[in-house]
Design a protein around this motif. Structure first.
Motif, PDB file in Angstrom:
ATOM      1  N   ASP A 127      57.264   6.174  23.402  1.00  0.00           N
ATOM      2  CA  ASP A 127      57.955   6.230  22.125  1.00  0.00           C
ATOM      3  C   ASP A 127      56.924   6.284  21.001  1.00  0.00           C
ATOM      4  OD1 ASP A 127      57.021   3.560  22.049  1.00  0.00           O
ATOM      5  OD2 ASP A 127      58.880   2.850  22.950  1.00  0.00           O
ATOM      6  N   MET A 128      57.391   6.220  19.777  1.00  0.00           N
ATOM      7  CA  MET A 128      56.520   6.276  18.609  1.00  0.00           C
ATOM      8  C   MET A 128      56.094   4.858  18.214  1.00  0.00           C
ATOM      9  SD  MET A 128      55.034   8.223  16.397  1.00  0.00           S
ATOM     10  CE  MET A 128      55.954   9.781  16.532  1.00  0.00           C
ATOM     11  N   PRO A 129      54.793   4.551  18.269  1.00  0.00           N
ATOM     12  CA  PRO A 129      54.344   3.197  17.907  1.00  0.00           C
ATOM     13  C   PRO A 129      54.825   2.791  16.516  1.00  0.00           C
ATOM     14  CG  PRO A 129      52.543   4.448  18.884  1.00  0.00           C
ATOM     15  CD  PRO A 129      53.668   5.422  18.656  1.00  0.00           C
ATOM     16  N   GLY A 130      55.359   1.591  16.418  1.00  0.00           N
ATOM     17  CA  GLY A 130      55.830   1.078  15.138  1.00  0.00           C
ATOM     18  C   GLY A 130      57.261   1.419  14.800  1.00  0.00           C
ATOM     19  N   ALA A 131      57.878   2.311  15.568  1.00  0.00           N
ATOM     20  CA  ALA A 131      59.268   2.701  15.284  1.00  0.00           C
ATOM     21  C   ALA A 131      60.223   1.561  15.633  1.00  0.00           C
ATOM     22  CB  ALA A 131      59.639   3.951  16.080  1.00  0.00           C
ATOM     23  N   THR A 175      67.552  -5.184  18.375  1.00  0.00           N
ATOM     24  CA  THR A 175      66.581  -4.322  17.700  1.00  0.00           C
ATOM     25  C   THR A 175      65.170  -4.797  18.015  1.00  0.00           C
ATOM     26  OG1 THR A 175      68.136  -3.911  15.903  1.00  0.00           O
ATOM     27  CG2 THR A 175      65.832  -3.403  15.480  1.00  0.00           C
ATOM     28  N   VAL A 176      64.296  -3.855  18.373  1.00  0.00           N
ATOM     29  CA  VAL A 176      62.915  -4.187  18.749  1.00  0.00           C
ATOM     30  C   VAL A 176      61.960  -3.199  18.089  1.00  0.00           C
ATOM     31  CG1 VAL A 176      63.570  -5.226  20.957  1.00  0.00           C
ATOM     32  CG2 VAL A 176      63.077  -2.770  20.832  1.00  0.00           C
ATOM     33  N   ARG A 177      60.660  -3.484  18.181  1.00  0.00           N
ATOM     34  CA  ARG A 177      59.630  -2.621  17.616  1.00  0.00           C
ATOM     35  C   ARG A 177      58.865  -1.929  18.743  1.00  0.00           C
ATOM     36  NH1 ARG A 177      59.581  -0.864  12.568  1.00  0.00           N
ATOM     37  NH2 ARG A 177      59.962  -2.975  11.817  1.00  0.00           N
TER      38      ARG A 177
END
Length: 236
Positions: A127-131, A175-177
């Motif tokens: 996935d996209m880091p920080g998304a 919800t997570v990062r």
């Protein structure tokens, strides 16, 4: 902030602009017809803004229905393809609509009832880091105990339902990062009976700034087009 909570105010702003220009007939253009005659450009501007609103709606809708990072999240293959089984995986199967609870949506679902400890299903994905990621799943149960369902992200429990209530399918989210490479795991048990799981997804949620930039970008393009049209008419 959820996508829905961000989209509604932005669409409200677009609607307010449309009403404002409609009521006041703002924006005028000039054209030559033997004499300089002022003509109302409000109608053209309203059409333009309506087009901007429609384009923004289409773009935002595409973002809201973002791609599921999980493979076979609804178990529609009729098995656990894409998932890694773990823990106490006894009494856990994929069943058709004709059996037990039936699927929340589609034709298959997980019918689970490990005894004494949790079974697990997990997937690892890029996935996209920080998304910001939204974990979503549907759970049904009959209220027996002990029973539980847990969402685990990179080894950390982010949601627990203990015990599972007597209920039809209910959607539970967390919800997570994102870090760039992450693992989602769902753990479950029901010692005396069985619960049902279905329709798991992990999707990226655009930040509020992303929504705002998108709408402003569409509005800017639309207004630039209007200005170019007005300049062309005035030059006639």
């Amino acid at each position: 902030m959820s996508a829905e909570a961000t989209v509604k105010p932005l669409f409200g702003l677009i609607a307010a602009i449309l009403v404002f220009t409609s009521e006041r007939n703002l924006f005028t253009t000039w054209q030559w017809s033997g004499d300089w005659v002022r003509t109302k450009g409000g109608r053209a501007m309203r059409k333009l803004l309506a087009g901007v609103a429609f384009a923004a709606t289409m773009a935002l809708a595409g973002q809201v229905s973002a791609a599921n990072l999980l493979v076979n999240g609804s178990f529609e293959t009729g098995d656990f393809t894409g998932w890694t089984e773990g823990g106490n995986f006894s009494y856990t199967t994929v069943e058709p609509n004709s059996f037990g609870y039936g699927a929340e949506q589609g034709n298959y679902y997980v019918y689970e009832g490990p005894i004494g400890s949790d079974g697990t299903l997990s997937q690892t994905f890029s996935d996209m880091p920080g998304a910001t990621l939204l974990i979503s799943g549907w759970i049904a149960g009959n209220g027996t105990i002990p029973s539980d369902v847990n969402y685990i992200f990179d080894g950390v429990t982010v949601f627990t339902l203990n015990p599972v209530p007597s209920q039809g399918y209910v959607n539970y989210t967390a919800t997570v990062r994102a870090t760039g490479l992450d693992t989602f795991t769902v753990g479950f048990r029901n010692d005396p009976s069985f619960d049902a799981l279905d329709n798991f997804s992990v999707t990226a949620v655009p930040e509020a700034s992303t929504w705002a930039m998108m709408v402003l970008g569409f509005a800017g393009l639309g207004f630039a087009g209007f200005r170019a049209r007005r300049t062309a008419v005035a030059a006639l």
